[in-house]
Design an enzyme around this catalytic site. Structure first.
Site, mmCIF file in Angstrom:
data_model
loop_
_atom_site.group_PDB
_atom_site.id
_atom_site.type_symbol
_atom_site.label_atom_id
_atom_site.label_comp_id
_atom_site.label_asym_id
_atom_site.label_seq_id
_atom_site.Cartn_x
_atom_site.Cartn_y
_atom_site.Cartn_z
ATOM 1 N N ASP A 194 31.720 34.062 47.651
ATOM 2 C CA ASP A 194 32.341 35.263 47.088
ATOM 3 C C ASP A 194 33.701 35.406 47.745
ATOM 4 O O ASP A 194 34.112 34.532 48.531
ATOM 5 C CB ASP A 194 31.463 36.511 47.321
ATOM 6 N N HIS A 271 35.644 35.922 41.660
ATOM 7 C CA HIS A 271 35.045 36.122 42.985
ATOM 8 C C HIS A 271 35.179 34.887 43.873
ATOM 9 O O HIS A 271 34.253 34.554 44.608
ATOM 10 C CB HIS A 271 33.557 36.483 42.850
ATOM 11 N N GLU A 337 32.186 40.195 36.912
ATOM 12 C CA GLU A 337 33.375 40.940 37.331
ATOM 13 C C GLU A 337 34.643 40.091 37.408
ATOM 14 O O GLU A 337 35.352 40.114 38.409
ATOM 15 C CB GLU A 337 33.124 41.586 38.704
HETATM 16 C C1 ACM Z 1 27.218 42.147 40.880
HETATM 17 O O1 ACM Z 1 26.674 43.074 41.479
HETATM 18 N N1 ACM Z 1 28.534 42.057 40.826
HETATM 19 C C2 ACM Z 1 26.458 41.129 40.190
#
Ligand code: ACM
Ligand code: ZN
Length: 755
Positions: A194, A271, A337
């Site tokens: 991430d 991410h 996201e």
């Molecule tokens: C998430 O909580 N962004 C999958």
């Protein structure tokens, strides 16, 4: 409850056998008469795979009890036999049968996974002290007579861990797997990648860990906006870590021995900030050249560039090593996201969209993921992603993990795709216990009612997610996970008909003794005071709700110090007659303590005030804080009401409203203060609502008894980047919850500027 089951099952009242708490609750339990005693004559009978499964428990029990418990090849009294039984195939791959009678103990299952779970149920039938074989207790080692037949409702009983925002070494990962095994959870979703750091050694791309696993320290307080990944020769203090491929092989084998599949998550296309720091050639060119300071509102590149062939070559190289390390059929590719602004300004991305006739950035993401899916499918693997992968069109064979509620999961199941349910409402264990209690975790239902029976079969199960932005220590992780994981584990294992939350909570409270023996940290509920603050003319009374945990006490102090197990034990209303702080905490028998609750108490007589005018004063300052700042030296401007709108959308600032609030009649008032980031409300100098700190939108409330009259008022707020907003509502005698009426505000007139 279980004794009653036995009566119902047999029609004959039996001896008062109280079973130890079993979690998750087995499907079928019949309690019998008498006990099986473990002593120097006890033997184990097991060969081959069965012996491998039972050996760890046999060793634990031998050490804890002091008996040698050797293996035998003969059957007879005093034997604990463990065997694979193909004739039990109807119980499925993870089902088992366990029988304890005074003469013998039998663990049987059609497959190794089920046999392992039989051993875990046997473990839970043993006293908790079996968990601490090193400090041997004089203990009577008896097992209650019982016949259990058990198998899970769902095949995916998951627990996730984000090791990117904070890194946890492999010893802690093993503890996590141990806890999962105890609760019959079978999927460890390892969030290895991430923005906070890349945590997996990839031999072909050493900079992923040389650079991407180490970020400049940021005082342990997570801040997305401050992420930087210095070059290895930069000697500034750094935070991070990663798992070598050898570590991963060890973890995967450790998990396998506990019937756990490790599902790796390699985030793409978003991410992935550390990747872009390490290998800027796989991000969009404009961003690669301006990695750290870009004036578009996005500070760092986080996305791969789907316009460049280099990106695919790179990701395929990464996935080759991932697939070699992880035997899991499912490979999780994230997909959540993605801020697609980055692609809008990239020539390569725009060209790709023209060439492939992709109308939107969502279509570009879908094209990217379908290409990755083809690669994984060709190697015999299945792609899974968060529910955003539905946008722009789902890849043909993809499985979906539904987190933004259950709608994504429903849509995927309705179009024939397998899904795992992890909605934020019940499954986000980074949320506070106020929002997701153990009861609420138990109330999780993975199968939405709108699905047909056929579609419901596509719900593989559910999972609790543990995002670690705000968990910098392992103890904090455990506290956020336990005890509510017990509720999740039970829901994912036992039949849909097991919905009695009170019965479950009674069992989970008793189960805490085992968590204590395991030295696992768990959340102890903070005492609930009758008021969040007291403002009084002469004196006032404060009460606390009785603690729910068995054997727990509430202890308090009146001198500002932290309560200890020796502080006064709360038993009746506390009378306060002076300005002070009541500080209280719940203590459970193991000595574990809850967080401390502080109730500010102030003697204050609301005076009549003259010369005030309607409205408040507002101070606005740009700056960066992680707590509400004190802005009193700034110049105020007059405003009519609390309205942050003119300032929203700016990045780093503080606001402070001051003046007076005119309380119309005496009674209890509840103020609710919501904000992103922090906010605090004071009346008469007393903190009424503390919603301070760096956080996403969240509301807190405070109740206070007030006489009619005029009180000094102050509301502080700050925004540290990202989403923003602050709102205050009130309810009180004859007033239902809503914004504070503007007519209640009063302020000193600002003195005219001196000439
Ligand atoms: C998430 O909580 N962004 C999958
Ligand atoms: Zn691009």
């Amino acid at each position: 409850m279980l004794a009653l089951t036995a009566i119902l099952a047999t029609g004959v009242p039996l001896a008062q056998t109280v079973l130890p708490p079993l979690i998750p609750k087995p499907v079928k339990v019949v309690v019998g008469l008498g006990t099986f005693t473990i002593d120097e004559g006890t033997r184990f009978a097991a060969t081959g795979e069965a012996r491998k499964v039972i050996e760890p428990l046999r060793q634990m029990l031998a050490k804890a009890s002091g008996y040698s418990l050797p293996y035998t090849t003969t059957s007879g009294p005093g034997v604990i036999s463990v065997s694979l039984q193909p004739n039990l195939a109807y119980l499925g791959r993870e089902g088992y049968a366990l029988e304890v009678s005074p003469a013998h103990v039998r663990l049987e299952a059609p497959a190794v996974g089920g046999l392992f779970y039989a051993s875990q149920t046997l473990r839970q039938l043993l006293p908790p002290s079996v968990e601490r074989p090193d400090d041997r207790q004089p203990e009577s080692w008896r097992l209650p007579s019982v016949a259990i037949e058990d198998s899970p409702r769902f095949e995916w009983r998951g627990l996730h861990l984000d090791v990117s925002r904070h890194f946890f070494p492999k010893e802690e990962i093993k503890q996590y797997l141990d806890s999962m095994a105890l609760l019959k959870l079978n999927v460890f979703h390892w969030h290895l990648v991430d923005d906070g750091g890349w945590r997996l050694q990839i031999k072909r791309y050493p900079r992923l860990t040389d650079v991407g696993a180490w970020r400049k320290t940021m005082d342990e307080v997570w801040s997305q906006g401050k992420l930087e990944f210095p070059e290895p020769e930069d000697k500034s203090p750094r935070y991070g870590g990663f798992y070598t491929q050898e570590d991963v092989r060890e973890i995967v084998a450790y998990a396998k021995a506990r019937n756990i599949t490790v599902v790796p998550e390699i985030e793409m296309p978003g991410h992935s900030m550390p990747v872009m720091a390490a290998y800027p050639e796989v991000t969009c060119t404009y961003f690669a050249q301006n990695v750290w300071k870009i004036a578009t509102g996005m500070h760092h590149a986080t996305n791969y560039c789907p316009g460049k062939e280099r990106t695919f070559e790179f990701l395929e190289g990464v996935l080759d090593e991932v697939m070699e390390l992880f035997p899991s059929k499912v490979i999780h590719i994230g997909g959540d996201e993605v801020n697609k602004l980055q692609w809008n300004r990239c020539d390569d991305c725009q060209k790709r969209m023209r060439d492939e006739r992709l109308a939107t950035p969502e279509a570009l993401q879908s094209w990217f993921l379908q290409r990755m899916e083809k690669y994984l499918n060709a190697k015999g693997r299945t792609m899974m992603g968060w529910d955003e992968i539905l946008e722009g069109g789902l890849a043909p064979n993809a499985q979906v993990m539904s987190w933004r509620g259950v709608d994504g999961g429903i849509a995927a199941a309705k179009s024939g795709h397998p899904v795992v349910m992890t909605p934020t409402s019940h499954c986000y264990f980074d949320y506070s216990y106020q929002s997701i209690s153990t009861r609420k975790a138990f109330e999780f239902e993975p199968v939405p009612e709108v699905l047909t029976a056929e579609e419901a079969k596509l719900v593989r199960g559910g999972q609790a997610n543990v995002w670690t932005e705000w968990m910098s220590t392992w103890e904090k992780v455990e506290t956020m996970v336990f005890p509510r994981l017990l509720g999740m584990a039970e829901r994912l294992w036992s039949p849909a008909s097991n919905r009695d939350a009170d019965a479950f909570l009674a069992r989970s409270d008793r189960f805490l003794e085992r968590l204590d023996a395991l030295r696992l940290a768990y959340d102890v509920p903070t005492p609930t005071p009758s008021h969040s603050a007291l403002i009084f003319a002469k004196q006032a009374k404060l009460t606390f709700a009785p603690p729910a945990t068995p054997g727990a006490t509430v202890r308090y102090t009146l001198d500002g110090s932290d309560p200890t197990p020796d502080s006064p034990n709360y038993s009746e209303a506390i009378t306060v007659a002076d300005t002070t702080q009541v500080r209280a905490a719940t203590f459970v028998p193991s000595g574990r303590r809850s967080e401390i609750v502080s109730v500010a108490c102030a003697r204050y007589v609301p005076r009549a005030r003259t010369g005030l005018e309607p409205g408040l004063h507002l101070r606005y300052v740009e700056g960066e804080w992680d707590r509400v700042p004190d802005l009193h030296i700034e110049t105020p401007r007059p405003v009519a009401d609390i309205d942050p709108k003119p300032f929203l959308g700016r990045d780093k600032f503080g606001l402070e409203w001051t003046g007076y609030i005119s309380i119309p009649s005496s009674g209890t008032y509840t103020f609710q203060l919501g904000s992103d980031d922090g906010s605090v409300l004071w009346l008469a100098g007393v903190k009424i609502v503390d919603n301070d700190g760096l956080h996403g939108y969240g509301a807190k409330s405070g109740a206070v008894d007030l006489e009619a009259g005029v009180y000094p008022f102050k509301l502080g707020y700050f925004e540290a980047g990202g989403a923003d907003g602050v709102d205050l509502t009130v309810s009180g005698p004859g007033i239902s919850a809503g914004p504070v009426p503007a007519a209640w505000w009063l302020r000193e007139p600002l003195s005219p500027p001196r000439s």
